[in-house]
Design a protein around this motif. Structure first.
Motif, PDB file in Angstrom:
ATOM      1  N   THR A  24      27.422  -3.069 -42.207  1.00  0.00           N
ATOM      2  CA  THR A  24      26.400  -3.377 -40.414  1.00  0.00           C
ATOM      3  C   THR A  24      25.614  -4.391 -40.131  1.00  0.00           C
ATOM      4  O   THR A  24      25.051  -4.945 -41.084  1.00  0.00           O
ATOM      5  CB  THR A  24      26.311  -2.171 -40.568  1.00  0.00           C
ATOM      6  N   GLU A  25      25.228  -4.256 -38.875  1.00  0.00           N
ATOM      7  CA  GLU A  25      24.742  -5.305 -37.764  1.00  0.00           C
ATOM      8  C   GLU A  25      23.443  -4.338 -37.076  1.00  0.00           C
ATOM      9  O   GLU A  25      25.095  -3.419 -36.281  1.00  0.00           O
ATOM     10  CB  GLU A  25      24.940  -7.046 -38.194  1.00  0.00           C
ATOM     11  N   ASN A  26      22.652  -4.333 -36.721  1.00  0.00           N
ATOM     12  CA  ASN A  26      22.087  -4.040 -35.211  1.00  0.00           C
ATOM     13  C   ASN A  26      22.308  -4.794 -33.923  1.00  0.00           C
ATOM     14  O   ASN A  26      22.322  -6.014 -34.323  1.00  0.00           O
ATOM     15  CB  ASN A  26      20.552  -3.765 -35.406  1.00  0.00           C
ATOM     16  N   LYS A  27      22.793  -4.248 -33.300  1.00  0.00           N
ATOM     17  CA  LYS A  27      23.935  -5.206 -31.987  1.00  0.00           C
ATOM     18  C   LYS A  27      22.836  -5.071 -31.117  1.00  0.00           C
ATOM     19  O   LYS A  27      23.308  -4.958 -29.459  1.00  0.00           O
ATOM     20  CB  LYS A  27      25.580  -4.618 -31.737  1.00  0.00           C
ATOM     21  N   ASP A  28      21.410  -3.716 -31.174  1.00  0.00           N
ATOM     22  CA  ASP A  28      20.440  -3.881 -29.772  1.00  0.00           C
ATOM     23  C   ASP A  28      19.858  -5.051 -29.216  1.00  0.00           C
ATOM     24  O   ASP A  28      19.687  -6.210 -30.152  1.00  0.00           O
ATOM     25  CB  ASP A  28      19.856  -3.079 -30.367  1.00  0.00           C
ATOM     26  N   VAL A  29      20.061  -5.340 -28.023  1.00  0.00           N
ATOM     27  CA  VAL A  29      19.666  -5.825 -27.184  1.00  0.00           C
ATOM     28  C   VAL A  29      18.227  -5.507 -27.325  1.00  0.00           C
ATOM     29  O   VAL A  29      17.269  -4.740 -26.609  1.00  0.00           O
ATOM     30  CB  VAL A  29      20.086  -6.111 -25.426  1.00  0.00           C
ATOM     31  N   ARG A  30      17.580  -6.830 -27.925  1.00  0.00           N
ATOM     32  CA  ARG A  30      16.236  -6.755 -27.737  1.00  0.00           C
ATOM     33  C   ARG A  30      15.159  -7.531 -26.773  1.00  0.00           C
ATOM     34  O   ARG A  30      15.807  -8.706 -26.160  1.00  0.00           O
ATOM     35  CB  ARG A  30      15.376  -7.442 -29.044  1.00  0.00           C
ATOM     36  N   LEU A  31      14.195  -6.514 -26.517  1.00  0.00           N
ATOM     37  CA  LEU A  31      13.400  -7.447 -24.975  1.00  0.00           C
ATOM     38  C   LEU A  31      12.128  -7.934 -25.476  1.00  0.00           C
ATOM     39  O   LEU A  31      11.608  -6.595 -26.075  1.00  0.00           O
ATOM     40  CB  LEU A  31      13.979  -5.790 -23.363  1.00  0.00           C
TER      41      LEU A  31
END
Length: 277
Positions: A24-31
């Protein structure tokens, strides 16, 4: 696919050299955080509050805080020795159980396993055995300096490792506040709730579930970028060598004047004044 771990899985006398890959991979949009005044990225630096200065990586040691502000310092070589001792062990499947016996609360992270070099035959053997019996394996393995309890099972013709929590890592449900005791519910209300569940029951199709917030956020970012609603972070001004040199020279000159011993003026006597005339 990037290899995150390499080792051997064994059950009985069968050894399988394998490579492990994150499933799996983290798809969070990093701000990023910017300084509102100049739009520059905020830095998080390692600073010693006592010495009041930035700390270099080689000055940092690891320690365990066993009481408030009391630590046991652990040498890097000691930690490496412990880690290597565990990594050198083959990952052995110690038990086989049914998947439904494990509550989902225990599951943590998924990894794909692929055979390494000559491990294809043994890999196929374990896969077939798991498929035929409908069982999953329980094993222990070292991942990123932590001994993990893991489940080994089949997913879409591929052997998967699921790291799972140890029992003492799962918090006791008795500690959850305000959970009501078992109470009688009205039959009419229960029948209505069951009817609603029946109406919403369907086959699980993961593709139809999407992260709407992430999609909307990416759209907003793209719109702002296309409309040139962007900013550029300012770089810290580099010191001017000429200015610095002049400042250094002036400081040295001022210091030299302060350090220079003062000469006492001699008093002129009346006789000396007459001679001078």
């Amino acid at each position: 696919m990037h290899t995150t771990w390499k080792g051997t899985i064994s059950f009985g006398l069968v050894n399988i050299p394998v490579k492990m890959h994150a499933a799996t991979e983290n798809k969070d949009v990093r701000l990023r955080q910017l300084h509102k005044e100049c739009q520059s990225p905020i830095k998080y630096e390692k600073v010693c509050p006592v010495c009041d200065r930035d700390i270099e990586e080689e000055e940092i040691v690891k320690a365990y805080e066993y009481a408030k502000n009391k630590f046991v310092v652990l040498d890097e070589e000691e930690l490496k020795a412990l880690k290597k001792e565990q990594e050198d062990k083959a990952v052995e499947i110690v038990d086989f159980v049914k998947l439904e016996e494990i509550d989902p609360i225990y599951f943590e992270k998924s990894y794909y396993l692929s055979p390494d070099e000559s491990g294809s035959k043994a890999y196929s053997l374990l896969r077939a055995a798991l498929e035929e019996t409908g069982k999953i394996g329980i094993a222990k393995m070292m991942i990123r300096s932590k001994e993990q309890l893991a489940v080994i099972r089949i997913y879409s013709n591929t052997i998967v490792v699921e790291t799972i929590h140890y029992p003492d890592e799962v918090r006791a449900v008795q500690d959850v506040p305000n959970v009501p005791e078992q109470k009688e519910v009205a039959k009419k209300e229960l029948d209505t709730a069951k009817m609603l569940i029946d109406q919403l029951t369907t086959s699980f199709e993961p593709e139809k579930y999407t992260d709407e917030y992430r999609t909307s956020l990416l759209q907003l970012i793209e719109e702002k970028k296309n409309n040139e609603q962007t900013v550029a972070g300012k770089e810290k001004a580099k010191p001017d060598n000429v200015t610095n040199l002049m400042d250094a020279l002036q400081a040295s000159l001022d210091k030299a004047k302060q350090d220079k011993p003062k000469t006492k003026r001699k008093k002129t006597t009346a006789a000396q004044k007459k001679v001078a005339k």
